[in-house]
Design a protein around this motif. Structure first.
Motif, mmCIF file in Angstrom:
data_model
loop_
_atom_site.group_PDB
_atom_site.id
_atom_site.type_symbol
_atom_site.label_atom_id
_atom_site.label_comp_id
_atom_site.label_asym_id
_atom_site.label_seq_id
_atom_site.Cartn_x
_atom_site.Cartn_y
_atom_site.Cartn_z
ATOM 1 N N ARG A 12 31.602 36.950 22.863
ATOM 2 C CA ARG A 12 32.813 36.945 23.690
ATOM 3 C C ARG A 12 32.706 37.840 24.911
ATOM 4 O O ARG A 12 33.153 37.476 25.995
ATOM 5 N N VAL A 13 32.127 39.010 24.731
ATOM 6 C CA VAL A 13 32.018 39.947 25.853
ATOM 7 C C VAL A 13 31.133 39.353 26.948
ATOM 8 O O VAL A 13 31.474 39.387 28.132
ATOM 9 N N SER A 14 30.019 38.789 26.545
ATOM 10 C CA SER A 14 29.106 38.161 27.506
ATOM 11 C C SER A 14 29.789 36.997 28.218
ATOM 12 O O SER A 14 29.656 36.833 29.435
ATOM 13 N N GLU A 15 30.525 36.200 27.475
ATOM 14 C CA GLU A 15 31.215 35.051 28.066
ATOM 15 C C GLU A 15 32.276 35.503 29.068
ATOM 16 O O GLU A 15 32.410 34.920 30.151
ATOM 17 N N LEU A 16 33.023 36.539 28.721
ATOM 18 C CA LEU A 16 34.029 37.065 29.652
ATOM 19 C C LEU A 16 33.387 37.574 30.939
ATOM 20 O O LEU A 16 33.887 37.326 32.037
ATOM 21 N N TRP A 17 32.294 38.314 30.809
ATOM 22 C CA TRP A 17 31.588 38.812 31.990
ATOM 23 C C TRP A 17 31.077 37.657 32.836
ATOM 24 O O TRP A 17 31.224 37.656 34.065
ATOM 25 N N PHE A 18 30.453 36.683 32.183
ATOM 26 C CA PHE A 18 29.912 35.536 32.905
ATOM 27 C C PHE A 18 31.010 34.807 33.669
ATOM 28 O O PHE A 18 30.871 34.520 34.866
ATOM 29 N N MET A 19 32.104 34.499 32.984
ATOM 30 C CA MET A 19 33.203 33.779 33.622
ATOM 31 C C MET A 19 33.817 34.589 34.766
ATOM 32 O O MET A 19 34.157 34.026 35.810
ATOM 33 N N THR A 20 33.930 35.889 34.578
ATOM 34 C CA THR A 20 34.506 36.742 35.618
ATOM 35 C C THR A 20 33.619 36.757 36.858
ATOM 36 O O THR A 20 34.110 36.655 37.988
ATOM 37 N N ILE A 21 32.314 36.864 36.656
ATOM 38 C CA ILE A 21 31.385 36.899 37.792
ATOM 39 C C ILE A 21 31.394 35.568 38.535
ATOM 40 O O ILE A 21 31.532 35.531 39.767
ATOM 41 N N ILE A 22 31.247 34.468 37.800
ATOM 42 C CA ILE A 22 31.196 33.145 38.436
ATOM 43 C C ILE A 22 32.515 32.833 39.145
ATOM 44 O O ILE A 22 32.522 32.420 40.310
ATOM 45 N N ALA A 23 33.632 33.025 38.448
ATOM 46 C CA ALA A 23 34.939 32.744 39.059
ATOM 47 C C ALA A 23 35.183 33.668 40.254
ATOM 48 O O ALA A 23 35.713 33.230 41.282
ATOM 49 N N GLY A 24 34.790 34.923 40.137
ATOM 50 C CA GLY A 24 34.965 35.867 41.249
ATOM 51 C C GLY A 24 34.215 35.436 42.493
ATOM 52 O O GLY A 24 34.735 35.502 43.613
ATOM 53 N N ILE A 25 32.986 34.993 42.299
ATOM 54 C CA ILE A 25 32.194 34.512 43.440
ATOM 55 C C ILE A 25 32.838 33.270 44.044
ATOM 56 O O ILE A 25 32.992 33.170 45.268
ATOM 57 N N GLY A 26 33.235 32.321 43.204
ATOM 58 C CA GLY A 26 33.851 31.096 43.697
ATOM 59 C C GLY A 26 35.161 31.347 44.421
ATOM 60 O O GLY A 26 35.409 30.765 45.487
ATOM 61 N N ILE A 27 35.984 32.207 43.856
ATOM 62 C CA ILE A 27 37.267 32.546 44.486
ATOM 63 C C ILE A 27 37.024 33.222 45.829
ATOM 64 O O ILE A 27 37.717 32.944 46.815
#
Length: 160
Positions: A12-27
């Protein structure tokens, strides 16, 4: 749905970090494209230059990359081509539905967005690869070792 996705993620921690990084870049990229005037959104009540629904789409997209789009992310050339071609089509669909307005012609905007997405897919596949390798290490370390009594003698350590 995103909460269920994170709940069922193996790490879960890895998934949250991954999603945060990818979404942050896209946003960030969509915000820059909006701030330079390539796209305009009618409704925008939030602190970002893009609407909340687009932020949610970025979070949902980030959640697909490690699992349902695993095949694509493991092949950077394919990811780049798909991003170059299909991502601009989603923005064009949004423009046709009235969710976004383009300041330039559809062709010009599609070319700019396609190039942005091709670059994003290079970055996303690299980030995916780093997280994929880290998850492999985490998985290997989280498994309990196989006791020696389950190994056959004289078989070079092959488990039963």
């Amino acid at each position: 749905m995103l909460l269920l996705h994170i709940f069922w993620a193996p790490n879960r921690v890895s998934e949250l970090w991954f999603m945060t990084i990818i979404a942050g870049i896209g946003i960030t990229i969509d915000s820059i494209v909006t701030l330079v005037g390539i796209m305009k959104f009618a409704e925008n009540a939030g602190p970002l230059p893009i609407p909340l629904w687009l932020t949610c789409i970025w979070l949902a997209f980030a959640g697909t990359l490690r699992y349902s789009m695993n095949f694509v992310m493991a092949r950077p050339s394919l990811a780049i081509v798909l991003g170059l071609i299909f991502a601009p089509l989603t923005y064009i669909a949004g423009e046709r539905l009235g969710a976004v307005e383009f300041s330039y012609s559809v062709i010009h905007t599609a070319c700019v967005l396609g190039m942005c997405w091709a670059c994003l897919m290079v970055l996303f596949t690299e980030i995916w690869s780093c997280f994929h390798q880290a998850d492999d290490i985490w998985l290997a370390l989280s498994r309990p070792p196989v006791p020696q009594m389950f190994y056959r003698p004289n078989c070079s350590g092959v488990p039963l």
